[in-house]
Design a protein around this motif. Structure first.
Motif, PDB file in Angstrom:
ATOM      1  N   LEU A   1      -3.373 -19.863  19.165  1.00  0.00           N
ATOM      2  CA  LEU A   1      -2.317 -20.626  18.490  1.00  0.00           C
ATOM      3  C   LEU A   1      -2.051 -20.048  17.098  1.00  0.00           C
ATOM      4  O   LEU A   1      -0.896 -19.889  16.687  1.00  0.00           O
ATOM      5  N   LYS A   2      -3.119 -19.701  16.388  1.00  0.00           N
ATOM      6  CA  LYS A   2      -2.987 -19.149  15.036  1.00  0.00           C
ATOM      7  C   LYS A   2      -2.248 -17.810  15.061  1.00  0.00           C
ATOM      8  O   LYS A   2      -1.348 -17.565  14.241  1.00  0.00           O
ATOM      9  N   LEU A   3      -2.614 -16.937  15.992  1.00  0.00           N
ATOM     10  CA  LEU A   3      -1.970 -15.625  16.086  1.00  0.00           C
ATOM     11  C   LEU A   3      -0.476 -15.753  16.363  1.00  0.00           C
ATOM     12  O   LEU A   3       0.345 -15.073  15.740  1.00  0.00           O
ATOM     13  N   LEU A   4      -0.131 -16.615  17.298  1.00  0.00           N
ATOM     14  CA  LEU A   4       1.276 -16.767  17.673  1.00  0.00           C
ATOM     15  C   LEU A   4       2.086 -17.406  16.553  1.00  0.00           C
ATOM     16  O   LEU A   4       3.234 -17.011  16.300  1.00  0.00           O
ATOM     17  N   LYS A   5       1.508 -18.380  15.876  1.00  0.00           N
ATOM     18  CA  LYS A   5       2.228 -19.002  14.759  1.00  0.00           C
ATOM     19  C   LYS A   5       2.441 -18.011  13.631  1.00  0.00           C
ATOM     20  O   LYS A   5       3.504 -17.977  13.005  1.00  0.00           O
ATOM     21  N   ALA A   6       1.440 -17.180  13.357  1.00  0.00           N
ATOM     22  CA  ALA A   6       1.580 -16.163  12.317  1.00  0.00           C
ATOM     23  C   ALA A   6       2.651 -15.144  12.682  1.00  0.00           C
ATOM     24  O   ALA A   6       3.295 -14.556  11.800  1.00  0.00           O
ATOM     25  N   HIS A   7       2.863 -14.963  13.982  1.00  0.00           N
ATOM     26  CA  HIS A   7       3.903 -14.048  14.467  1.00  0.00           C
ATOM     27  C   HIS A   7       5.294 -14.680  14.365  1.00  0.00           C
ATOM     28  O   HIS A   7       6.307 -13.989  14.520  1.00  0.00           O
TER      29      HIS A   7
ATOM     30  N   HIS B   1       2.288  -3.196  42.941  1.00  0.00           N
ATOM     31  CA  HIS B   1       3.673  -3.252  43.385  1.00  0.00           C
ATOM     32  C   HIS B   1       4.618  -3.606  42.242  1.00  0.00           C
ATOM     33  O   HIS B   1       5.792  -3.883  42.486  1.00  0.00           O
ATOM     34  N   ALA B   2       4.128  -3.579  40.995  1.00  0.00           N
ATOM     35  CA  ALA B   2       4.997  -3.866  39.857  1.00  0.00           C
ATOM     36  C   ALA B   2       4.594  -3.065  38.626  1.00  0.00           C
ATOM     37  O   ALA B   2       4.896  -3.442  37.507  1.00  0.00           O
ATOM     38  N   GLU B   3       3.910  -1.943  38.840  1.00  0.00           N
ATOM     39  CA  GLU B   3       3.352  -1.196  37.712  1.00  0.00           C
ATOM     40  C   GLU B   3       4.427  -0.600  36.814  1.00  0.00           C
ATOM     41  O   GLU B   3       4.171  -0.339  35.635  1.00  0.00           O
ATOM     42  N   ASN B   4       5.642  -0.375  37.344  1.00  0.00           N
ATOM     43  CA  ASN B   4       6.716   0.160  36.510  1.00  0.00           C
ATOM     44  C   ASN B   4       7.318  -0.899  35.600  1.00  0.00           C
ATOM     45  O   ASN B   4       8.034  -0.566  34.645  1.00  0.00           O
ATOM     46  N   GLN B   5       7.045  -2.147  35.897  1.00  0.00           N
ATOM     47  CA  GLN B   5       7.645  -3.254  35.154  1.00  0.00           C
ATOM     48  C   GLN B   5       6.708  -3.840  34.114  1.00  0.00           C
ATOM     49  O   GLN B   5       7.149  -4.423  33.134  1.00  0.00           O
ATOM     50  N   ILE B   6       5.405  -3.691  34.313  1.00  0.00           N
ATOM     51  CA  ILE B   6       4.406  -4.335  33.464  1.00  0.00           C
ATOM     52  C   ILE B   6       3.603  -3.294  32.697  1.00  0.00           C
ATOM     53  O   ILE B   6       3.150  -2.303  33.272  1.00  0.00           O
ATOM     54  N   ARG B   7       3.434  -3.522  31.410  1.00  0.00           N
ATOM     55  CA  ARG B   7       2.581  -2.654  30.592  1.00  0.00           C
ATOM     56  C   ARG B   7       1.416  -3.484  30.062  1.00  0.00           C
ATOM     57  O   ARG B   7       1.616  -4.596  29.559  1.00  0.00           O
ATOM     58  N   CYS B   8       0.212  -2.963  30.179  1.00  0.00           N
ATOM     59  CA  CYS B   8      -0.980  -3.670  29.719  1.00  0.00           C
ATOM     60  C   CYS B   8      -1.444  -3.109  28.376  1.00  0.00           C
ATOM     61  O   CYS B   8      -1.391  -1.891  28.147  1.00  0.00           O
ATOM     62  N   VAL B   9      -1.908  -4.012  27.487  1.00  0.00           N
ATOM     63  CA  VAL B   9      -2.421  -3.616  26.180  1.00  0.00           C
ATOM     64  C   VAL B   9      -3.774  -4.304  25.977  1.00  0.00           C
ATOM     65  O   VAL B   9      -4.176  -5.148  26.777  1.00  0.00           O
ATOM     66  N   THR B  10      -4.449  -3.950  24.901  1.00  0.00           N
ATOM     67  CA  THR B  10      -5.812  -4.447  24.697  1.00  0.00           C
ATOM     68  C   THR B  10      -5.982  -5.299  23.441  1.00  0.00           C
ATOM     69  O   THR B  10      -7.103  -5.673  23.105  1.00  0.00           O
ATOM     70  N   ASN B  11      -4.881  -5.603  22.741  1.00  0.00           N
ATOM     71  CA  ASN B  11      -4.992  -6.424  21.536  1.00  0.00           C
ATOM     72  C   ASN B  11      -3.666  -7.110  21.238  1.00  0.00           C
ATOM     73  O   ASN B  11      -2.622  -6.750  21.789  1.00  0.00           O
ATOM     74  N   PHE B  12      -3.718  -8.104  20.351  1.00  0.00           N
ATOM     75  CA  PHE B  12      -2.519  -8.899  20.048  1.00  0.00           C
ATOM     76  C   PHE B  12      -1.460  -8.061  19.333  1.00  0.00           C
ATOM     77  O   PHE B  12      -0.258  -8.212  19.605  1.00  0.00           O
TER      78      PHE B  12
ATOM     79  N   SER C   1       4.079  -5.771  19.419  1.00  0.00           N
ATOM     80  CA  SER C   1       4.825  -4.641  18.849  1.00  0.00           C
ATOM     81  C   SER C   1       5.295  -3.625  19.888  1.00  0.00           C
ATOM     82  O   SER C   1       6.190  -2.828  19.606  1.00  0.00           O
ATOM     83  N   THR C   2       4.686  -3.631  21.069  1.00  0.00           N
ATOM     84  CA  THR C   2       5.107  -2.680  22.098  1.00  0.00           C
ATOM     85  C   THR C   2       6.508  -3.039  22.575  1.00  0.00           C
ATOM     86  O   THR C   2       6.741  -4.165  23.024  1.00  0.00           O
ATOM     87  N   PRO C   3       7.451  -2.114  22.491  1.00  0.00           N
ATOM     88  CA  PRO C   3       8.830  -2.460  22.862  1.00  0.00           C
ATOM     89  C   PRO C   3       9.026  -2.519  24.371  1.00  0.00           C
ATOM     90  O   PRO C   3       8.387  -1.787  25.131  1.00  0.00           O
ATOM     91  N   PHE C   4       9.906  -3.420  24.795  1.00  0.00           N
ATOM     92  CA  PHE C   4      10.392  -3.378  26.163  1.00  0.00           C
ATOM     93  C   PHE C   4      11.345  -2.193  26.263  1.00  0.00           C
ATOM     94  O   PHE C   4      12.156  -1.954  25.365  1.00  0.00           O
ATOM     95  N   ASN C   5      11.268  -1.456  27.345  1.00  0.00           N
ATOM     96  CA  ASN C   5      12.242  -0.375  27.555  1.00  0.00           C
ATOM     97  C   ASN C   5      12.245   0.030  29.016  1.00  0.00           C
ATOM     98  O   ASN C   5      11.252  -0.172  29.734  1.00  0.00           O
ATOM     99  N   GLY C   6      13.348   0.602  29.447  1.00  0.00           N
ATOM    100  CA  GLY C   6      13.476   1.014  30.841  1.00  0.00           C
ATOM    101  C   GLY C   6      13.294  -0.164  31.775  1.00  0.00           C
ATOM    102  O   GLY C   6      13.983  -1.182  31.661  1.00  0.00           O
ATOM    103  N   GLU C   7      12.335  -0.052  32.683  1.00  0.00           N
ATOM    104  CA  GLU C   7      12.045  -1.142  33.610  1.00  0.00           C
ATOM    105  C   GLU C   7      11.022  -2.127  33.055  1.00  0.00           C
ATOM    106  O   GLU C   7      10.812  -3.204  33.627  1.00  0.00           O
ATOM    107  N   VAL C   8      10.366  -1.766  31.961  1.00  0.00           N
ATOM    108  CA  VAL C   8       9.291  -2.618  31.427  1.00  0.00           C
ATOM    109  C   VAL C   8       9.866  -3.856  30.749  1.00  0.00           C
ATOM    110  O   VAL C   8      10.557  -3.762  29.733  1.00  0.00           O
ATOM    111  N   ASN C   9       9.586  -5.028  31.339  1.00  0.00           N
ATOM    112  CA  ASN C   9      10.037  -6.284  30.731  1.00  0.00           C
ATOM    113  C   ASN C   9       8.935  -7.344  30.707  1.00  0.00           C
ATOM    114  O   ASN C   9       9.200  -8.530  30.520  1.00  0.00           O
ATOM    115  N   ALA C  10       7.684  -6.903  30.899  1.00  0.00           N
ATOM    116  CA  ALA C  10       6.528  -7.796  30.805  1.00  0.00           C
ATOM    117  C   ALA C  10       5.356  -7.018  30.223  1.00  0.00           C
ATOM    118  O   ALA C  10       5.043  -5.923  30.701  1.00  0.00           O
TER     119      ALA C  10
END
Length: 232
Positions: free
Chosen positions: A83-89, A6-17, A22-31
């Motif tokens: 924590l390391k990945l997010l800090k490096a980002h 019921h929210a597939e237009n809003q959420i995009r799933c990925v498989t790595n950090f 890097s995947t941009p938000f666009n259109g209805e996608v905000n998660a």
């Protein structure tokens, strides 16, 4: 698995950090969700942290010093790596054990605590990252299934009773007190549980945002378990 039916237009799933950040938000996608099935015993870490109040921040040094079983060590390595990945980002992640959040009873008809569906706001471009490793997980409300509370006539009337300025300043009053960040779920709303172990990136209300901010809330602690949450 996360139920996105019921929210597939809003959420995009990925498989790595890398794709998560890097995947941009666009259109209805905000998660955006890095879906993961984690190994390790996160409950052991929660049990061994010395709590200090309803919310306890875990410092990395304290985390490293915990004497853990093999499964607890696996969980610790995942936490340290996140924590390391997010800090490096460039983010500033915080790892908390949460028994409960303080409730806001200032205005009984309009609580502004994190248990209320809300969006995050920032004066500069930024995203919200969060992951629940143990305990109840946060929820997203699809934007089409929520309405700003300040637009609901009876609530707006109550807010006007609190305000004693000019009509032109009313919207500024709502913003200054964060009333305009909160949403009410529509009667047929179906919130999305963010699940355990998945690392999420949520859109924030900021001047350069090209998409609506993501509506979310902290869960009510129904399970009785302390939450282990990473957030920034």
């Amino acid at each position: 698995m996360i139920d996105l039916s019921h929210a597939e237009n809003q959420i995009r799933c990925v498989t790595n950090f890398k794709d998560l950040v890097s995947t941009p938000f666009n259109g209805e996608v905000n998660a955006i969700c890095w879906t993961r099935k984690l190994t390790g015993d996160f409950s052991e870490i929660v049990d061994k942290i010395a709590l200090s109040g309803n919310i306890t921040e875990i410092e990395q040094e304290e985390l490293r010093e915990l004497r853990l079983s093999e499964q607890g060590q696996l969980a610790r390595e995942i936490l340290l790596n996140d924590l390391k990945l997010l800090k490096a980002h460039g983010a500033s992640p915080v790892l908390n054990v949460i028994n409960y959040y303080d409730r806001d009873n200032t205005y009984p008809f309009f609580p502004t605590d994190v248990y209320s569906f809300h969006v995050d706001r920032s004066p500069v471009p930024v995203d919200t990252f969060l992951c629940t490793y143990h305990g109840d997980s946060s929820e997203i409300l699809p934007n089409s299934q929520g309405i700003k509370k300040v637009l609901i006539p009876e609530i707006r009337d109550e807010l006007r009773k609190l305000y004693h300025g000019t009509d032109e300043g009313f919207d500024s009053f709502l913003s200054e007190h964060f009333f305009d960040l909160h949403y009410q779920a529509k009667p047929d709303a179906r919130p999305v549980s963010l699940g355990l172990g998945h690392l999420w990136r949520l859109a924030v209300d900021h001047p350069e945002s090209q998409v609506p901010p993501c509506i979310h809330r902290a869960p009510k602690e129904k399970s009785g378990k302390n939450r282990l949450l990473l957030i920034c």
